[in-house]
Design a protein around this motif. Structure first.
Motif, PDB file in Angstrom:
ATOM      1  N   THR A   3       0.909  -1.256   0.007  1.00 28.94           N
ATOM      2  CA  THR A   3      -0.070   0.085   0.048  1.00 28.94           C
ATOM      3  C   THR A   3       0.887   1.359  -0.083  1.00 28.94           C
ATOM      4  O   THR A   3       0.345   2.337  -0.151  1.00 28.94           O
ATOM      5  N   GLY A  50      -5.382  -2.503  -1.776  1.00 32.95           N
ATOM      6  CA  GLY A  50      -5.426  -1.066  -1.666  1.00 32.95           C
ATOM      7  C   GLY A  50      -3.629  -0.611  -2.254  1.00 32.95           C
ATOM      8  O   GLY A  50      -3.565   0.772  -2.213  1.00 32.95           O
ATOM      9  N   THR A  51      -3.207  -1.484  -2.923  1.00 29.32           N
ATOM     10  CA  THR A  51      -1.838  -1.030  -3.535  1.00 29.32           C
ATOM     11  C   THR A  51      -1.955   0.232  -4.375  1.00 29.32           C
ATOM     12  O   THR A  51      -1.047   1.031  -4.322  1.00 29.32           O
ATOM     13  N   HIS A 104      -4.435   2.449  -4.260  1.00 34.04           N
ATOM     14  CA  HIS A 104      -5.628   3.263  -3.572  1.00 34.04           C
ATOM     15  C   HIS A 104      -5.238   4.843  -3.738  1.00 34.04           C
ATOM     16  O   HIS A 104      -6.049   5.653  -4.132  1.00 34.04           O
TER      17      HIS A 104
END
Length: 401
Positions: free
Chosen positions: A43, A68-69, A71
């Motif tokens: 993330t 969520g890498t 996001h």
């Protein structure tokens, strides 16, 4: 080892990277990390690159993408994750935050299963490439892709297309299902694809074409059904009013209904090469005013009285007819020169009334051409020789297709 372009474009292609470089400008718009050794993205990997529009991660060793890498990449429009052969599974929140993503490439990975909510965070997605993976069924993850126009599932292991498999893809224009193992397609599978223009079902195991199979495809322009196991063609295509290109080559077709192509007023390309056709029904091409290219090579044609109508039709046809390889008895058999033999085209004075194989009903019956006037044997022999010569001349070019 990376190269920076003046317009905030960074190229790190084949730079031997095992981790993201530490000093990438926050204003970077395009980042190419193709063909490196990246394995895990977290993330925090891209949290400062909020202006990214394009990100290439293809050809790495990615094994896991943390939920969520991406996001922070709300402005990202293009993401390429292809050719990561160790990438087998994607978490439901992998693409959370990519509200403006238009193009996503996940081809040539080893994905065997897709979470039903994987694409739920991609409302703007228009192009999705899932080709060359290990999926055995159509994913149930397309429900929120209302903007999707192009979808490729080529070269997977899909065996069936269910009635509801594609029901939510109402904006889809191009659907590629080529090179799978499809042998079952439920009626109604394409009913809601009202905007579909290109459908590729080539190189599958399809044997039957039910008459209602393609209902709903009112805008379809190109249909690929080559290299399947089709043996008969009945009324399957009659409602495809905008169809322009039809590929039926490399099948096992031995029978075609005489009104199989009725109402296809816009059809201009028809590929029937490499089948088991010995003759064509009398009415087949009558209602195809736009037909320009017909490919017929590598069929066991039997040019007897049943094909006399075809000689007359070729004389009026203004398009390209390629690959009709006829074995006329009088041409190959010197004993026939003494007089016409039964079935020899030279012995026909009018086309026979062919038995109709059409099962479309009265609404589908097309008008047959008027009876041919009695033809002298000299004129008919000239027509036969002309057609045979033309077929031989075109046969070499047709073999290249």
């Amino acid at each position: 080892m990376c190269k920076c372009a003046p317009e905030e474009v960074i190229h790190c292609n084949r730079a031997g990277l095992r981790a993201l470089p530490g000093e990438i400008a926050a204003s970077t718009v395009s980042l190419n990390l193709s063909n490196n050794y990246l394995r895990i993205l977290t993330t925090n990997t891209f949290r400062n690159l909020t202006f990214l529009h394009s990100l290439w991660l293809d050809g790495n060793n990615l094994t896991f993408l943390s939920p969520g890498t991406f996001h922070a990449l709300s402005k990202l429009r293009e993401l390429d994750l292809s050719r990561n052969s160790r990438l087998t599974y994607l978490h439901a929140n992998t693409f959370r935050g990519l509200l403006n993503l238009i193009s996503l490439d996940l081809s040539h990975c080893n994905i065997f299963e897709i979470h039903p909510l994987l694409f739920s965070h991609l409302p703007s997605l228009e192009r999705l490439n899932l080709a060359s993976n290990n999926m055995r069924y159509v994913p149930q993850a397309f429900s929120n892709l209302s903007s999707l126009t192009r979808l490729s599932l080529e070269s997977n292991h899909i065996e069936a297309i269910g009635r509801d498999s594609l029901k939510d893809l109402e904006s889809l224009y191009d659907l590629n299902l080529r090179k799978n193992r499809i042998w079952i397609i439920q009626n109604g599978a394409f009913t809601r694809l009202l905007r579909l223009g290109v459908l590729n079902l080539g190189h599958n195991f399809i044997a039957d074409l039910p008459n209602q199979l393609f209902n709903g495809l009112i805008q379809l322009k190109t249909m690929h059904l080559e290299a399947n196991r089709i043996t008969d063609v009945d009324c399957t295509f009659r409602l495809l009013l905008n169809l322009r290109n039809l590929y039926l080559n490399n099948n096992q077709i031995s029978s075609i209904s005489d009104s199989a192509f009725s109402y296809l007023n816009k059809l201009h390309f028809l590929h029937l090469s490499k089948n088991n056709l010995s003759s064509l029904p009398l009415r087949l091409f009558v209602e195809l005013p736009k037909l320009k290219h017909v490919f017929l090579s590598h069929n066991p044609w039997k040019c007897d009285c049943k094909m006399l109508w075809f000689l007359r039709w070729t004389a009026m046809f203004r398009g390209a007819l390629e690959g009709l390889d006829c074995a006329f008895p009088s041409h190959h058999n010197t004993t026939a020169l003494g007089g016409p033999q039964p079935g020899d085209p030279m012995d026909c004075t009018a086309p026979p009334e062919l038995e109709s194989k059409d099962t479309c009903g009265a609404a589908g019956i097309s008008m047959a051409p008027g009876p041919l006037a009695p033809t002298s044997k000299v004129f008919l022999l000239a027509a036969i020789c002309h057609t045979w010569y033309s077929a031989r001349r075109w046969d070499s070019s047709a073999a290249l297709l």
